[in-house]
Design an enzyme around this catalytic site. Sequence first.
Site, mmCIF file in Angstrom:
data_model
loop_
_atom_site.group_PDB
_atom_site.id
_atom_site.type_symbol
_atom_site.label_atom_id
_atom_site.label_comp_id
_atom_site.label_asym_id
_atom_site.label_seq_id
_atom_site.Cartn_x
_atom_site.Cartn_y
_atom_site.Cartn_z
ATOM 1 N N CYS A 128 57.227 -80.320 -27.660
ATOM 2 C CA CYS A 128 57.746 -81.310 -28.604
ATOM 3 C C CYS A 128 57.329 -80.919 -30.024
ATOM 4 C CB CYS A 128 57.163 -82.680 -28.271
ATOM 5 S SG CYS A 128 57.491 -83.177 -26.590
ATOM 6 N N ARG A 136 61.974 -74.619 -31.289
ATOM 7 C CA ARG A 136 61.110 -74.811 -30.116
ATOM 8 C C ARG A 136 61.883 -75.387 -28.937
ATOM 9 N NH1 ARG A 136 55.609 -76.078 -32.234
ATOM 10 N NH2 ARG A 136 55.357 -77.726 -30.699
ATOM 11 N N TRP A 172 60.750 -82.406 -26.011
ATOM 12 C CA TRP A 172 61.061 -81.474 -24.920
ATOM 13 C C TRP A 172 60.591 -82.215 -23.675
ATOM 14 C CZ3 TRP A 172 63.221 -76.793 -23.753
ATOM 15 C CH2 TRP A 172 62.839 -76.194 -22.571
ATOM 16 N N ASN A 193 52.834 -84.949 -28.328
ATOM 17 C CA ASN A 193 53.159 -83.666 -27.699
ATOM 18 C C ASN A 193 52.069 -83.394 -26.676
ATOM 19 O OD1 ASN A 193 54.112 -81.166 -26.990
ATOM 20 N ND2 ASN A 193 53.248 -80.100 -28.753
ATOM 21 N N GLY A 194 52.469 -83.192 -25.417
ATOM 22 C CA GLY A 194 51.488 -82.909 -24.360
ATOM 23 C C GLY A 194 51.811 -83.737 -23.122
ATOM 24 N N GLU A 197 59.460 -57.392 -10.352
ATOM 25 C CA GLU A 197 59.448 -58.124 -11.634
ATOM 26 C C GLU A 197 59.033 -57.193 -12.774
ATOM 27 O OE1 GLU A 197 60.670 -60.576 -12.837
ATOM 28 O OE2 GLU A 197 59.556 -60.931 -14.689
ATOM 29 N N LYS A 240 61.345 -56.314 -16.107
ATOM 30 C CA LYS A 240 60.836 -56.504 -17.479
ATOM 31 C C LYS A 240 61.029 -55.237 -18.302
ATOM 32 C CE LYS A 240 60.651 -59.913 -18.023
ATOM 33 N NZ LYS A 240 61.019 -60.550 -16.802
ATOM 34 N N GLU A 257 64.803 -54.462 -19.077
ATOM 35 C CA GLU A 257 65.572 -55.361 -19.958
ATOM 36 C C GLU A 257 65.084 -55.353 -21.404
ATOM 37 O OE1 GLU A 257 65.612 -59.572 -19.092
ATOM 38 O OE2 GLU A 257 63.658 -59.479 -18.173
ATOM 39 N N HIS A 273 61.052 -42.056 2.242
ATOM 40 C CA HIS A 273 62.382 -42.097 2.884
ATOM 41 C C HIS A 273 63.488 -41.773 1.896
ATOM 42 C CE1 HIS A 273 60.576 -43.613 6.535
ATOM 43 N NE2 HIS A 273 59.884 -44.442 5.800
ATOM 44 N N LYS A 292 69.971 -65.505 -22.713
ATOM 45 C CA LYS A 292 68.792 -66.194 -22.184
ATOM 46 C C LYS A 292 69.159 -66.993 -20.935
ATOM 47 C CE LYS A 292 64.713 -67.699 -21.635
ATOM 48 N NZ LYS A 292 63.802 -66.759 -20.949
HETATM 49 C C1 AGP Z 1 64.464 -62.419 -16.768
HETATM 50 O O1 AGP Z 1 63.624 -61.831 -17.724
HETATM 51 C C2 AGP Z 1 65.906 -62.480 -17.223
HETATM 52 N N1 AGP Z 1 66.032 -63.090 -18.480
HETATM 53 C C3 AGP Z 1 66.832 -63.043 -16.154
HETATM 54 O O2 AGP Z 1 66.699 -62.221 -15.022
HETATM 55 C C4 AGP Z 1 66.555 -64.498 -15.722
HETATM 56 O O3 AGP Z 1 65.358 -64.557 -14.999
HETATM 57 C C5 AGP Z 1 67.707 -64.946 -14.803
HETATM 58 O O4 AGP Z 1 68.904 -64.903 -15.542
HETATM 59 C C6 AGP Z 1 67.500 -66.353 -14.237
HETATM 60 O O5 AGP Z 1 67.460 -67.275 -15.286
HETATM 61 P P1 AGP Z 1 66.975 -68.779 -14.942
HETATM 62 O O6 AGP Z 1 65.560 -68.675 -14.475
HETATM 63 O O7 AGP Z 1 67.116 -69.531 -16.237
HETATM 64 O O8 AGP Z 1 67.875 -69.315 -13.866
#
Ligand code: AGP
Length: 609
Positions: free
Chosen positions: A2, A27, A75, A101-102, A482, A486, A489, A505, A604
């Site tokens: 928030c 934010r 938020w 906020n919190g 994961e 990272k 991307e 394999h 995003k």
């Molecule tokens: C992860 O770093 C990416 N931005 C992407 O894989 C993301 O995790 C995926 O699109 C899922 O998004 P969500 O968690 O908002 O559903």
Amino acid sequence: MCGIVGYIGNKQSIDVLVNGLEKLEYRGYDSAGIAVLDDNQNLDIRKSKGRLAVLEENTKKIKVNGNIGIGHTRWATHGEPSDRNSHPHFNSSKNIAVVHNGIIENFNDLKDELIEKGYNFLSETDTEVIPCLIDNYYKGDLLDAVKKTIARLEGAFALAIVSKDDPDKLIAVRKDSPLIIGVGEGENFIASDIPAVINYTRNIYLLENGEMAVLKKDHVSIMDFEGNKVEKEVYNITWDIDQAEKGGYDHFMIKEIFEQPKALRDTISPRITKDNDIRLDDIDLTEEYIKGINKIYIVACGTAYHAGIVGKSLIEKYAKIPVLTDVASEFRYNNPFIDDKTLMIVVSQSGETADTLAALRLAKEKGARTLAVCNVVGSSIAREADDILYTWAGPEIAVASTKAYTTQVAAFIIMALYLGKLTDNISDEKYNNILKELSTLPEKVEYILKDTSKLEEIASKMTEKEDVFFIGRGIDYNMALEGSLKLKEVTYIHSEAMAAGELKHGTLALIEEGTPTISLATQDHLYDKMISNMREVKARGGYIIAVSKEGNTSVEKSADEVIYVPDAADDVIAPLAIIPLQLLSYHVAVKRGCDVDKPRNLAKSVTVE
Ligand code: AGP
């Protein structure tokens, strides 16, 4: 998180409040509001769900005049986005208004106590107990009533408080959630973050935890929660607005990596009761229901999916319930075995990912009960799921998910323990041990973040590489997936994650002199196997960067570089061991001059299929 703004001075406070809240829009928020002490000494409160523009329209129609006020962008955590859940909250006689906020962890008990005393509540929020408590303790001295109130609050709270009965002051309180005081000429400001005041003053007091401030037009006094005076230096801000939005960090991604201790604390603490048990307010899975299901499905995309597969192994281990997993885009077309004996868990930071939302709807159509692990209150997935387990990580702005992953994994650890207890398949000793280990994660993450120099050094050796491999076994393999995502991307370097046992394999053919291979070796029961796999790679010239627990010094014989993380139980290590991989990707991306927060081709939230 928030956004909070407060103003006391000679300007029209509404202008300062709206301008300040605009500077905090980055934010993320779902509603906004203000409370201004108008020229008739009444509290004029305007608040609504939606963007700041809705509030601006509202305050233009009927002008709000007054030199003292507080404002807020919300938020949502407790209570979905709505007009009545928006801040400021006030007591029934509307002479006290508060923005917060919190998370107030003991708000349910306080609310029950206040209802007993005859107080009525208009919202579903935790915040509303605060103005009512202040009213309950108010005997003519606002500061005294505030001190008595905050002594009763448990959890995190940054507050700005205004009262029509004490019309010459504002009160600011800080515990865990950030809050600053802007110092002007004949005017003073409260704000959750520097961008909100930077256009008016660059002189600020940084409130520390356990401090509060009383602001008058020409004076600010700072004290601790007991009222003892605190001497403070004025801090002069030299940042520009862009840097200020990132809290002084160069990018949102690194800011959010460093927010993980707080994000984990906010996600874990409110769910562990005083007698060290788990309480999930927003889930009503009964023992009878859980014992009646024949499987759990965990479905998500990208990073959320990578958190889900960690959840799979823990739920199967603790609750002895079969768990199937799939990426949402495949799940929908795989004719999944879904019926009314299936618990469908979807994971999503944004709560708006089209494939995941579609998977949720498909499961519901087929009779499954649905549970969402989500970071955005009131998002589509949050609204449509039957049960919700929120990750209170705060807004995640960078495209590359970091604090969402660690809090999603923490949520799964909690859920696995909860289901294990519900099915009576986990021993009390194991349950208590994992719960204790879970609570230590925030400070262990803080420890890792204290010194990132080794990662920056390793990163500088990787900037020209064209292929990087990540290998692991069990939960280490889940993390390898994961870590690889990272890297890809944010650095645009090709990367692949492999189950370490699979290397021979086929993929081992790709290992050449100097090929970087990130080898995760945190799982005690698989450690020796991982050492052998590292040696396989090294024998072909590969460059081994190992990640292992402090104390596993034998790994140094099989690796070129070793990144140690604090010791922890195998089952809770993921939110720790992923941090070096996040930092590595970030620093390689910066050194390669990539657009870290907005990588090419990516969004995003992928709201299209
Ligand atoms: C992860 O770093 C990416 N931005 C992407 O894989 C993301 O995790 C995926 O699109 C899922 O998004 P969500 O968690 O908002 O559903």
